[in-house]
Design a protein around this motif. Sequence first.
Motif, PDB file in Angstrom:
ATOM      1  N   TYR A   1       0.839  -1.206   0.000  1.00 23.61           N
ATOM      2  CA  TYR A   1       0.000   0.000   0.000  1.00 23.61           C
ATOM      3  C   TYR A   1       0.867   1.248   0.000  1.00 23.61           C
ATOM      4  CZ  TYR A   1      -3.656   3.308   1.449  1.00 23.61           C
ATOM      5  OH  TYR A   1      -4.530   4.367   1.514  1.00 23.61           O
ATOM      6  N   ILE A   2       0.663   2.094  -1.021  1.00 25.91           N
ATOM      7  CA  ILE A   2       1.356   3.381  -1.115  1.00 25.91           C
ATOM      8  C   ILE A   2       0.291   4.479  -1.049  1.00 25.91           C
ATOM      9  CG2 ILE A   2       2.884   4.858  -2.487  1.00 25.91           C
ATOM     10  CD1 ILE A   2       3.923   2.354  -3.862  1.00 25.91           C
ATOM     11  N   PRO A   3       0.006   5.010   0.135  1.00 30.22           N
ATOM     12  CA  PRO A   3      -1.019   6.054   0.242  1.00 30.22           C
ATOM     13  C   PRO A   3      -0.593   7.357  -0.412  1.00 30.22           C
ATOM     14  CG  PRO A   3       0.102   5.754   2.337  1.00 30.22           C
ATOM     15  CD  PRO A   3       0.583   4.659   1.444  1.00 30.22           C
ATOM     16  N   SER A   4       0.711   7.587  -0.505  1.00 31.76           N
ATOM     17  CA  SER A   4       1.240   8.794  -1.144  1.00 31.76           C
ATOM     18  C   SER A   4       2.646   8.482  -1.643  1.00 31.76           C
ATOM     19  CB  SER A   4       1.281   9.964  -0.163  1.00 31.76           C
ATOM     20  OG  SER A   4       2.077  11.024  -0.657  1.00 31.76           O
ATOM     21  N   PHE A   5       2.870   8.628  -2.948  1.00 31.18           N
ATOM     22  CA  PHE A   5       4.192   8.358  -3.489  1.00 31.18           C
ATOM     23  C   PHE A   5       5.195   9.375  -2.958  1.00 31.18           C
ATOM     24  CE2 PHE A   5       7.588   7.622  -6.456  1.00 31.18           C
ATOM     25  CZ  PHE A   5       7.433   6.302  -6.860  1.00 31.18           C
TER      26      PHE A   5
ATOM     27  N   LEU B   1     -10.668   6.801 -11.401  1.00 29.94           N
ATOM     28  CA  LEU B   1      -9.761   6.089 -10.514  1.00 29.94           C
ATOM     29  C   LEU B   1      -9.458   6.907  -9.259  1.00 29.94           C
ATOM     30  CD1 LEU B   1      -7.183   4.629 -13.060  1.00 29.94           C
ATOM     31  CD2 LEU B   1      -9.054   3.426 -11.933  1.00 29.94           C
ATOM     32  N   SER B   2      -9.232   8.210  -9.458  1.00 25.30           N
ATOM     33  CA  SER B   2      -8.949   9.074  -8.307  1.00 25.30           C
ATOM     34  C   SER B   2     -10.129   9.109  -7.347  1.00 25.30           C
ATOM     35  CB  SER B   2      -8.616  10.494  -8.790  1.00 25.30           C
ATOM     36  OG  SER B   2      -7.442  10.491  -9.574  1.00 25.30           O
ATOM     37  N   PHE B   3     -11.340   9.155  -7.912  1.00 27.24           N
ATOM     38  CA  PHE B   3     -12.544   9.168  -7.078  1.00 27.24           C
ATOM     39  C   PHE B   3     -12.650   7.879  -6.270  1.00 27.24           C
ATOM     40  CE2 PHE B   3     -17.067   7.945  -6.732  1.00 27.24           C
ATOM     41  CZ  PHE B   3     -17.499   8.954  -5.873  1.00 27.24           C
ATOM     42  N   LEU B   4     -12.451   6.739  -6.941  1.00 33.75           N
ATOM     43  CA  LEU B   4     -12.552   5.458  -6.251  1.00 33.75           C
ATOM     44  C   LEU B   4     -11.452   5.294  -5.205  1.00 33.75           C
ATOM     45  CD1 LEU B   4     -13.401   3.083  -9.231  1.00 33.75           C
ATOM     46  CD2 LEU B   4     -14.926   3.734  -7.369  1.00 33.75           C
ATOM     47  N   SER B   5     -10.278   5.853  -5.489  1.00 33.41           N
ATOM     48  CA  SER B   5      -9.167   5.704  -4.543  1.00 33.41           C
ATOM     49  C   SER B   5      -9.412   6.462  -3.253  1.00 33.41           C
ATOM     50  CB  SER B   5      -7.863   6.182  -5.185  1.00 33.41           C
ATOM     51  OG  SER B   5      -7.841   7.593  -5.326  1.00 33.41           O
ATOM     52  N   VAL B   6     -10.303   7.448  -3.292  1.00 33.11           N
ATOM     53  CA  VAL B   6     -10.680   8.156  -2.071  1.00 33.11           C
ATOM     54  C   VAL B   6     -11.673   7.322  -1.269  1.00 33.11           C
ATOM     55  CG1 VAL B   6     -11.826  10.204  -1.143  1.00 33.11           C
ATOM     56  CG2 VAL B   6     -10.223  10.431  -3.050  1.00 33.11           C
TER      57      VAL B   6
ATOM     58  N   ASP C   1       0.160  -9.716  -4.771  1.00 34.34           N
ATOM     59  CA  ASP C   1      -1.300  -9.721  -4.899  1.00 34.34           C
ATOM     60  C   ASP C   1      -1.749  -8.604  -5.841  1.00 34.34           C
ATOM     61  OD1 ASP C   1      -3.860 -10.574  -4.441  1.00 34.34           O
ATOM     62  OD2 ASP C   1      -3.717 -10.458  -2.259  1.00 34.34           O
ATOM     63  N   GLN C   2      -3.055  -8.469  -6.024  1.00 35.39           N
ATOM     64  CA  GLN C   2      -3.579  -7.404  -6.867  1.00 35.39           C
ATOM     65  C   GLN C   2      -3.148  -6.038  -6.330  1.00 35.39           C
ATOM     66  OE1 GLN C   2      -7.812  -7.798  -7.449  1.00 35.39           O
ATOM     67  NE2 GLN C   2      -7.708 -10.018  -7.350  1.00 35.39           N
ATOM     68  N   MET C   3      -2.887  -5.124  -7.251  1.00 40.82           N
ATOM     69  CA  MET C   3      -2.450  -3.799  -6.842  1.00 40.82           C
ATOM     70  C   MET C   3      -3.582  -3.040  -6.169  1.00 40.82           C
ATOM     71  SD  MET C   3      -0.683  -0.800  -9.126  1.00 40.82           S
ATOM     72  CE  MET C   3       0.758  -1.791  -9.442  1.00 40.82           C
ATOM     73  N   ARG C   4      -3.257  -2.379  -5.083  1.00 42.78           N
ATOM     74  CA  ARG C   4      -4.257  -1.587  -4.361  1.00 42.78           C
ATOM     75  C   ARG C   4      -4.553  -0.307  -5.134  1.00 42.78           C
ATOM     76  NH1 ARG C   4      -4.790  -3.991   0.641  1.00 42.78           N
ATOM     77  NH2 ARG C   4      -3.020  -5.289   1.298  1.00 42.78           N
ATOM     78  N   LEU C   5      -5.782   0.147  -5.033  1.00 45.46           N
ATOM     79  CA  LEU C   5      -6.261   1.231  -5.883  1.00 45.46           C
ATOM     80  C   LEU C   5      -5.473   2.519  -5.681  1.00 45.46           C
ATOM     81  CD1 LEU C   5      -8.245   2.063  -7.996  1.00 45.46           C
ATOM     82  CD2 LEU C   5      -9.958   2.449  -6.233  1.00 45.46           C
ATOM     83  N   ARG C   6      -5.271   2.917  -4.430  1.00 45.15           N
ATOM     84  CA  ARG C   6      -4.523   4.153  -4.191  1.00 45.15           C
ATOM     85  C   ARG C   6      -3.081   4.012  -4.674  1.00 45.15           C
ATOM     86  NH1 ARG C   6      -4.876   8.223  -0.481  1.00 45.15           N
ATOM     87  NH2 ARG C   6      -7.103   8.206  -1.019  1.00 45.15           N
ATOM     88  N   THR C   7      -2.509   2.834  -4.495  1.00 49.28           N
ATOM     89  CA  THR C   7      -1.146   2.594  -4.969  1.00 49.28           C
ATOM     90  C   THR C   7      -1.047   2.862  -6.461  1.00 49.28           C
ATOM     91  OG1 THR C   7      -0.728   0.932  -3.256  1.00 49.28           O
ATOM     92  CG2 THR C   7       0.650   0.845  -5.227  1.00 49.28           C
TER      93      THR C   7
ATOM     94  N   VAL D   1      -3.003   4.697  -8.433  1.00 50.55           N
ATOM     95  CA  VAL D   1      -3.197   6.115  -8.746  1.00 50.55           C
ATOM     96  C   VAL D   1      -1.952   6.916  -8.392  1.00 50.55           C
ATOM     97  CG1 VAL D   1      -4.511   8.174  -8.114  1.00 50.55           C
ATOM     98  CG2 VAL D   1      -5.704   6.011  -8.540  1.00 50.55           C
ATOM     99  N   GLU D   2      -1.351   6.622  -7.249  1.00 48.05           N
ATOM    100  CA  GLU D   2      -0.159   7.359  -6.827  1.00 48.05           C
ATOM    101  C   GLU D   2       1.017   7.121  -7.768  1.00 48.05           C
ATOM    102  OE1 GLU D   2       0.459   9.619  -4.318  1.00 48.05           O
ATOM    103  OE2 GLU D   2      -1.724   9.676  -4.307  1.00 48.05           O
ATOM    104  N   ILE D   3       1.142   5.906  -8.274  1.00 51.21           N
ATOM    105  CA  ILE D   3       2.240   5.605  -9.192  1.00 51.21           C
ATOM    106  C   ILE D   3       2.047   6.335 -10.521  1.00 51.21           C
ATOM    107  CG2 ILE D   3       3.241   3.750 -10.574  1.00 51.21           C
ATOM    108  CD1 ILE D   3       2.902   1.945  -8.099  1.00 51.21           C
ATOM    109  N   ILE D   4       0.820   6.373 -11.008  1.00 49.25           N
ATOM    110  CA  ILE D   4       0.539   7.105 -12.245  1.00 49.25           C
ATOM    111  C   ILE D   4       0.893   8.586 -12.075  1.00 49.25           C
ATOM    112  CG2 ILE D   4      -1.284   7.890 -13.797  1.00 49.25           C
ATOM    113  CD1 ILE D   4      -2.693   5.208 -13.279  1.00 49.25           C
ATOM    114  N   LYS D   5       0.443   9.167 -10.973  1.00 52.56           N
ATOM    115  CA  LYS D   5       0.721  10.584 -10.721  1.00 52.56           C
ATOM    116  C   LYS D   5       2.221  10.838 -10.597  1.00 52.56           C
ATOM    117  CE  LYS D   5      -3.636  11.675  -8.318  1.00 52.56           C
ATOM    118  NZ  LYS D   5      -4.227  12.072  -7.005  1.00 52.56           N
TER     119      LYS D   5
END
Length: 420
Positions: free
Chosen positions: A206-210, A284-289, A325-331, A333-337
């Motif tokens: 889990y990466i809540p913030s890159f 994706l950003s909406f769902l990650s919140v 495992d499957q990538m976590r949603l916030r992870t 989004v943070e990697i893309i950003k």
Amino acid sequence: MATSLLRLQYTFLNPHPAPNPTRQSLIRRSLSLSPPPFSTVTWRPTRRSGVIVANVTATSRDGDSKKKEEKKKKKKSKQGKLEGVSEELNLLAAMSLDWAPTRRRVRTAFLEVQENLDHVLFKMAPKDIQMEETYETNSKGVEIFWKSWLPPAGTSPKAALFFCHGYGDTCTFFFEGIAKRIAHAGYAVYAMDYPGFGLSYGLHGYIPSFDGMVDHVIEQYNRIKGRKELQGLRHFLLGQSMGGAVALKVHLKKSADWDGVVLVAPMCKIAEEVTPPAPVLKGLSFLSVLMPEAKLFPQKDLGDLAFRDPNKRKIAEFNVISYSDQMRLRTAVEIIKATQDIESKLEKVSSPLLILHGAADKVTDPHVSQYLYDKASTNDKTFKLYDGGYHSILEGEPDDRISAVIGDIISWLDSRSSAN
């Protein structure tokens, strides 16, 4: 009532393959939440990207739920096990690794097994290296695991090298052998596990913030730089795959603190033709919140693409505390950003730069490394392609190629260390 389900297939940078199906299946948690209704979007890139391949569609959950359960049952019936280890160790490897105490327990149980694996990085590792493992709580209250490899006793270090590992990876498996060779050449080598990875505290994968993760790296490595044995030495960064993005971010935030950056198959740019469209990114950003920790990105097994040597690919399965495992949603989004931010600042890369990439890499695109080389503002930059090399040029190639890549890193450091 049928609701729409956002399904994304996300191919991401991972320098090591997913472990065997036993562990993949048994550590997977069922997801009790589902996203809100989402309009149908079809996005299918026409060619391979060095960073992301995505495929987005909306489907009905009701019609698929029974089929999914049937597939899960079939998959369980085909489970494999780690070869050559006891049933007890296989059961340990299959435990949920969400939290650090379990990961630490599993790693300890597998130490002897890992040290005797039939891989050049384990078999040929120098025996006279001084090593230290430490758990240290930082200013944010997060317990970080880090490790050092120092030259043989009586040898003064030429310089210090700080490692940034790739997505899902750790600093206590293949990198052990790499670090020992570099330390044997006269360098003080340091590596840490990011929060949520390896032996450091935090929810696994889990990466809540890159940027927050990068700040953890900066703080930890600044602490280590204050150690007595490093006074007066030059400091270099080594980043691999996603760790390349971490290293670049660390350098861009504190460029004056580093005397050079070494990047191995780095993640530093998303090709335009596979960049998610604005509506998808917004969704994706909406769902990650709403559900940041949810595992909504099925992770494709890139082992066969990352490792040219099939025997070394099998050995990578013994990195039992890697995140597969499957990538976590916030992870995600943070990697893309983070990648987009790095891409916009490549011309600010001002430290001496060494970029190493396999010419046949299908996980990260070597053309992206060429782009980084062209854009970087430093005059001291080197880009080397290895003919036929896959993604994991430090771990998954023939023995002579692995030694050659490590040798190239050492030679580059030698020409820029404080001893010269």
